[in-house]
Design a protein around this motif. Structure first.
Motif, short mmCIF file in Angstrom:
data_model
loop_
_atom_site.label_atom_id
_atom_site.label_comp_id
_atom_site.label_asym_id
_atom_site.label_seq_id
_atom_site.Cartn_x
_atom_site.Cartn_y
_atom_site.Cartn_z
N ALA A 242 -15.78 42.41 -19.41
CA ALA A 242 -17.07 43.57 -19.75
C ALA A 242 -17.94 42.95 -20.74
CB ALA A 242 -16.82 44.90 -19.88
N ALA A 243 -17.27 42.62 -22.13
CA ALA A 243 -18.31 42.17 -23.03
C ALA A 243 -18.91 40.97 -22.70
CB ALA A 243 -17.12 42.18 -24.16
N SER B 120 -20.89 45.28 -12.97
CA SER B 120 -21.71 46.68 -12.68
C SER B 120 -23.31 46.33 -13.37
CB SER B 120 -21.47 47.91 -13.10
OG SER B 120 -21.44 47.84 -14.64
N LYS B 121 -24.12 46.81 -12.40
CA LYS B 121 -25.66 46.90 -12.77
C LYS B 121 -25.92 47.28 -14.17
CE LYS B 121 -30.46 47.35 -11.27
NZ LYS B 121 -31.19 47.70 -10.09
N LYS B 122 -25.22 48.61 -14.22
CA LYS B 122 -25.41 49.13 -15.59
C LYS B 122 -25.13 48.36 -16.80
CE LYS B 122 -25.17 53.97 -14.19
NZ LYS B 122 -24.26 55.22 -14.24
N LEU B 123 -24.12 47.48 -16.63
CA LEU B 123 -23.39 46.74 -17.71
C LEU B 123 -24.38 45.32 -17.82
CD1 LEU B 123 -21.22 46.54 -19.93
CD2 LEU B 123 -20.21 44.94 -18.21
N LEU C 175 -27.93 43.12 -13.46
CA LEU C 175 -28.59 42.55 -12.15
C LEU C 175 -27.26 43.26 -11.20
CD1 LEU C 175 -28.28 38.94 -13.00
CD2 LEU C 175 -30.42 40.30 -12.62
N ARG C 176 -27.62 43.55 -9.79
CA ARG C 176 -26.79 43.98 -8.95
C ARG C 176 -26.09 42.74 -8.24
NH1 ARG C 176 -26.18 48.91 -7.31
NH2 ARG C 176 -28.13 49.40 -7.89
N LEU C 177 -25.02 42.33 -8.81
CA LEU C 177 -24.43 41.37 -8.28
C LEU C 177 -23.28 41.33 -7.20
CD1 LEU C 177 -23.52 39.43 -11.61
CD2 LEU C 177 -25.15 38.60 -10.10
N SER C 178 -23.54 40.74 -5.97
CA SER C 178 -22.59 41.00 -4.83
C SER C 178 -21.95 39.59 -4.17
CB SER C 178 -23.12 42.01 -3.72
OG SER C 178 -24.33 41.46 -3.45
N GLY C 179 -21.05 39.63 -3.53
CA GLY C 179 -20.83 38.62 -2.62
C GLY C 179 -19.42 38.88 -2.19
N PRO C 180 -18.91 38.00 -1.07
CA PRO C 180 -17.62 38.24 -0.05
C PRO C 180 -16.43 38.04 -1.24
CG PRO C 180 -19.45 37.05 1.07
CD PRO C 180 -19.81 37.23 -0.11
N VAL C 181 -15.58 38.89 -1.04
CA VAL C 181 -14.12 38.80 -1.64
C VAL C 181 -13.20 38.03 -1.01
CG1 VAL C 181 -12.33 39.90 -2.99
CG2 VAL C 181 -14.73 40.96 -3.05
N ARG D 193 -15.14 33.85 -7.58
CA ARG D 193 -16.38 34.18 -6.93
C ARG D 193 -17.60 33.50 -6.97
NH1 ARG D 193 -14.90 40.04 -6.88
NH2 ARG D 193 -12.92 40.20 -7.15
N ILE D 194 -18.31 33.78 -5.85
CA ILE D 194 -19.81 33.25 -5.69
C ILE D 194 -20.53 34.49 -5.47
CG2 ILE D 194 -21.25 31.89 -4.50
CD1 ILE D 194 -18.92 30.09 -3.71
N LEU D 195 -21.35 34.90 -6.55
CA LEU D 195 -22.21 36.06 -6.48
C LEU D 195 -23.69 35.84 -6.34
CD1 LEU D 195 -20.07 38.09 -9.05
CD2 LEU D 195 -19.94 38.00 -6.32
N SER D 196 -24.43 36.84 -5.79
CA SER D 196 -25.96 36.55 -6.05
C SER D 196 -26.30 38.14 -6.38
CB SER D 196 -26.61 36.04 -4.66
OG SER D 196 -28.07 36.05 -4.83
N ASP D 197 -27.57 38.01 -7.10
CA ASP D 197 -28.21 39.39 -7.21
C ASP D 197 -29.28 39.58 -6.14
OD1 ASP D 197 -30.19 37.40 -7.85
OD2 ASP D 197 -31.05 38.64 -9.55
N GLN D 198 -29.28 38.77 -5.15
CA GLN D 198 -30.09 38.96 -3.94
C GLN D 198 -29.28 39.67 -2.86
OE1 GLN D 198 -33.56 38.33 -4.00
NE2 GLN D 198 -32.68 38.04 -6.12
#
Length: 249
Positions: free
Chosen positions: A150-151, A186-189, A192-198, A213-218
């Motif tokens: 998180a940090a 998390s976006k609060k931390l 960006l709202r990062l997401s991608g398949p697990v 992971r491979i994540l995107s903010d789109q």
């Protein structure tokens, strides 16, 4: 050399923790890593390749892999030719993180970030343009502990907040075993709202945990995520590589 062709609507991305060349047979063999990259991991022609644990663990964090051969075999180029993007003169990357890109990318800015924690961790950030569109690619290797992750992601988020806004891909060994990602994503931390398949990538012999992971903010941009497999992959490292197609905005 394997000649790459940029896909018109998306990027083929791969991330792999190469475990400093130590395989499932407990043998340290960096040359085997390069063999497997050429024959199995990059056989489908990725345009973005991120490696973790690709330098020695302790200072001076000396390089382990034959980067010239990786470039020749894959057609990709390391972005670390500038000494400012390496930990030190003997390093190939920054704290084990090495990023390779298709040579047709236009690189507009590069940065490395020291991340908090008792073990050295870092991130590599590259701003690019592809087909006239801006794109940021960030690779990192986060810590095992949730609070440290998180940090570290907060540090990354604060850095990105001060940079020009653009679509962003985050890929690497993020060491998050929970499918929902926890506080670190998390976006609060992060901002960006990062997401991608697990997908489960660890351990290599029988994957149970989705550490990579491979994540995107789109929204819904990361498609066709898949864990790569092959006889070399199963023995060369303790992680399996993760590949995905990332659609561009």
């Amino acid at each position: 050399m394997r000649m790459q062709t940029l896909r018109p609507h998306g990027l083929e991305c791969v991330t792999w923790n190469v475990h400093r060349g130590r395989g499932q047979d407990n043998r340290v063999d960096p040359e085997r890593i390069v063999d497997v990259l050429a024959s199995e991991v990059c056989a489908h022609g990725p345009e973005v390749l991120a490696l973790q644990e690709a330098d020695e663990e302790t200072p001076p964090h000396a390089g382990l892999l034959d980067l010239k051969r990786i470039e020749a075999e894959t057609g990709l180029r390391s972005i670390h030719s500038n000494a400012a993007l390496r930990w030190g003169p003997q390093s190939d990357g920054f704290l084990g993180a090495i990023l390779f890109l298709h040579p047709d990318f236009e690189i507009t800015a590069t940065h490395v970030l020291d991340l908090p924690g008792h073990c050295h961790r870092g991130a590599v950030v590259v701003d690019t343009r592809k087909n006239g569109k801006a794109l940021r690619i960030l690779t990192t290797h986060l810590s095992l502990g949730q609070m440290l992750r998180a940090a570290q992601m907060r540090t990354i988020g604060q850095f990105l907040f001060r940079r020009p806004e653009m679509p962003t891909i985050v890929l690497g060994d993020l060491n998050e075993w929970r499918p929902w990602g926890g506080l670190a994503f998390s976006k609060k931390l992060v901002g960006l709202r990062l997401s991608g398949p697990v997908r489960r990538t660890f351990p290599a012999t029988r994957p149970l945990l989705p550490l990579d992971r491979i994540l995107s903010d789109q929204p819904a941009a990361v498609r066709e995520a898949r864990v790569l497999d092959g006889p070399g992959i199963r023995v060369a490292s303790d992680h399996r590589p993760l590949a995905a197609q990332v659609l561009l905005a």
